[in-house]
Design a protein around this motif. Sequence first.
Motif, PDB file in Angstrom:
ATOM      1  N   THR A   1      48.614 -98.154  18.950  1.00 51.45           N
ATOM      2  CA  THR A   1      48.610 -97.155  20.023  1.00 51.45           C
ATOM      3  C   THR A   1      48.609 -97.777  21.409  1.00 51.45           C
ATOM      4  O   THR A   1      48.956 -97.115  22.398  1.00 51.45           O
ATOM      5  N   GLY A   2      48.203 -99.056  21.491  1.00 50.74           N
ATOM      6  CA  GLY A   2      48.157 -99.714  22.787  1.00 50.74           C
ATOM      7  C   GLY A   2      46.959 -99.312  23.632  1.00 50.74           C
ATOM      8  O   GLY A   2      46.903 -99.602  24.837  1.00 50.74           O
ATOM      9  N   ILE A   3      45.964 -98.665  23.019  1.00 51.59           N
ATOM     10  CA  ILE A   3      44.760 -98.263  23.748  1.00 51.59           C
ATOM     11  C   ILE A   3      43.996 -99.517  24.198  1.00 51.59           C
ATOM     12  O   ILE A   3      43.813-100.454  23.419  1.00 51.59           O
ATOM     13  N   SER A   4      43.562 -99.522  25.443  1.00 52.74           N
ATOM     14  CA  SER A   4      42.797-100.658  25.962  1.00 52.74           C
ATOM     15  C   SER A   4      41.347-100.236  26.185  1.00 52.74           C
ATOM     16  O   SER A   4      41.044 -99.056  26.351  1.00 52.74           O
ATOM     17  N   LEU A   5      40.467-101.211  26.190  1.00 53.27           N
ATOM     18  CA  LEU A   5      39.041-100.971  26.403  1.00 53.27           C
ATOM     19  C   LEU A   5      38.607-101.610  27.713  1.00 53.27           C
ATOM     20  O   LEU A   5      39.173-102.628  28.136  1.00 53.27           O
ATOM     21  N   PRO A   6      37.573-101.079  28.363  1.00 52.59           N
ATOM     22  CA  PRO A   6      37.091-101.679  29.619  1.00 52.59           C
ATOM     23  C   PRO A   6      36.445-103.030  29.372  1.00 52.59           C
ATOM     24  O   PRO A   6      35.992-103.325  28.260  1.00 52.59           O
ATOM     25  N   GLU A   7      36.386-103.836  30.414  1.00 52.03           N
ATOM     26  CA  GLU A   7      35.847-105.191  30.300  1.00 52.03           C
ATOM     27  C   GLU A   7      34.395-105.191  29.847  1.00 52.03           C
ATOM     28  O   GLU A   7      33.950-106.111  29.153  1.00 52.03           O
ATOM     29  N   ILE A   8      33.650-104.160  30.198  1.00 49.55           N
ATOM     30  CA  ILE A   8      32.246-104.099  29.808  1.00 49.55           C
ATOM     31  C   ILE A   8      32.092-104.004  28.293  1.00 49.55           C
ATOM     32  O   ILE A   8      31.035-104.313  27.734  1.00 49.55           O
ATOM     33  N   VAL A   9      33.160-103.593  27.599  1.00 49.39           N
ATOM     34  CA  VAL A   9      33.163-103.549  26.140  1.00 49.39           C
ATOM     35  C   VAL A   9      33.799-104.804  25.554  1.00 49.39           C
ATOM     36  O   VAL A   9      33.290-105.384  24.597  1.00 49.39           O
ATOM     37  N   THR A  10      34.909-105.241  26.140  1.00 49.20           N
ATOM     38  CA  THR A  10      35.638-106.381  25.571  1.00 49.20           C
ATOM     39  C   THR A  10      34.887-107.696  25.722  1.00 49.20           C
ATOM     40  O   THR A  10      35.008-108.575  24.868  1.00 49.20           O
ATOM     41  N   ARG A  11      34.096-107.848  26.779  1.00 52.34           N
ATOM     42  CA  ARG A  11      33.360-109.112  26.970  1.00 52.34           C
ATOM     43  C   ARG A  11      32.304-109.333  25.895  1.00 52.34           C
ATOM     44  O   ARG A  11      32.279-110.397  25.262  1.00 52.34           O
ATOM     45  N   PRO A  12      31.404-108.381  25.641  1.00 54.44           N
ATOM     46  CA  PRO A  12      30.452-108.599  24.536  1.00 54.44           C
ATOM     47  C   PRO A  12      31.138-108.669  23.178  1.00 54.44           C
ATOM     48  O   PRO A  12      30.673-109.391  22.289  1.00 54.44           O
ATOM     49  N   LEU A  13      32.245-107.943  23.021  1.00 55.39           N
ATOM     50  CA  LEU A  13      33.004-108.011  21.769  1.00 55.39           C
ATOM     51  C   LEU A  13      33.520-109.434  21.553  1.00 55.39           C
ATOM     52  O   LEU A  13      33.428-109.986  20.451  1.00 55.39           O
ATOM     53  N   GLY A  14      34.028-110.033  22.623  1.00 52.34           N
ATOM     54  CA  GLY A  14      34.514-111.407  22.537  1.00 52.34           C
ATOM     55  C   GLY A  14      33.400-112.402  22.270  1.00 52.34           C
ATOM     56  O   GLY A  14      33.573-113.366  21.521  1.00 52.34           O
ATOM     57  N   MET A  15      32.233-112.169  22.877  1.00 55.94           N
ATOM     58  CA  MET A  15      31.100-113.066  22.662  1.00 55.94           C
ATOM     59  C   MET A  15      30.628-113.016  21.215  1.00 55.94           C
ATOM     60  O   MET A  15      30.298-114.052  20.621  1.00 55.94           O
ATOM     61  N   LEU A  16      30.613-111.821  20.640  1.00 59.52           N
ATOM     62  CA  LEU A  16      30.255-111.690  19.223  1.00 59.52           C
ATOM     63  C   LEU A  16      31.301-112.366  18.342  1.00 59.52           C
ATOM     64  O   LEU A  16      30.960-113.054  17.377  1.00 59.52           O
ATOM     65  N   ALA A  17      32.566-112.185  18.673  1.00 59.07           N
ATOM     66  CA  ALA A  17      33.648-112.785  17.888  1.00 59.07           C
ATOM     67  C   ALA A  17      33.552-114.307  17.889  1.00 59.07           C
ATOM     68  O   ALA A  17      33.811-114.962  16.866  1.00 59.07           O
TER      69      ALA A  17
END
Length: 307
Positions: A176-192
């Motif tokens: 779908t190409g839906i994007s998420l705000p940085e406040i969500v993607t940053r902790p997601l990346g840290m967990l990853a």
Amino acid sequence: MSGLVIQQTLVLGILMVVGAACAKSGILNKERSQGISGLLINVTLPAMVVQKCLITVTPQQLERFVWAAIYSALYFVLAVAFSQIFIRKTDKYDYRVMRFAIIYQNCGLVGIPFVQGVFGSEMVFYVVPMVVIMNMLCYTHGVLILRKSSETGIGLDFLLSPGVLSIFIGLIFFFTGISLPEIVTRPLGMLADLTTPLAMILGGYTVATTDYKSMEGKGRLLAISAVRLIVIPVLYIMILRFLPGDDKIKLILVLASSCSCSAVSIPMAMKHGRDHVFATNTFALTAVFTMLTVPVIMMLAQMFGLG
């Protein structure tokens, strides 16, 4: 490429040594390792899958993804067929656990760190189809392999597990190409980012706490290890080299297919009353051998024109 594979193997090997040292020093024990395992399966790996799907899709990426799905399905057709031929039905040992070990590999917890280290984090996305198919087959076909005649039906509760849900969520974002705000993607990346070190430390703990001297069926263990880590990946290479499509995607999936036996074999063998000790030993042995065989398999793949 070979240099990168060897370098990544050494990096992951060092992390496994850390895990082994934690086991020997008492920092890690059975209870704590189970906690790490739960964190990996239910939190960090799902976070990694979703994170890798948060990309802007180009026509080339979509085409590559489709080829990755086709190649992944082909791998499991090959693995299932070979397991039926190589492992005969017998009452002398638990042939069902052996078949499971040959078919299902650790393409998530081991394959993804390898692919990320060798090809870059942006290429991890193309391992997702193999992880999807492996999960779906593992809890359907895998259950049919392991369950006893008195058991009926196939539980579908695995569809609600964080690992499977993260795949569906990630694919929704991808298509779908839906994007998420940085406040969500940053902790997601840290967990990853926690996935690789935790997975390798846990692997090192398993290797260090396995009693190799008292292993039963050493010949079968070595045979299963050879088939899982060498024979099937080589056959996979021989088939892929004659197929159309992106050679880099082929090489990525060869790497993901060359990993150790899936750790899922242990709890599933216990659940269905199978030889979980043999499953544990197979997982531990292939985890050690993977560090030696993956560079060889990747060199063979390149010799035959992949990548």
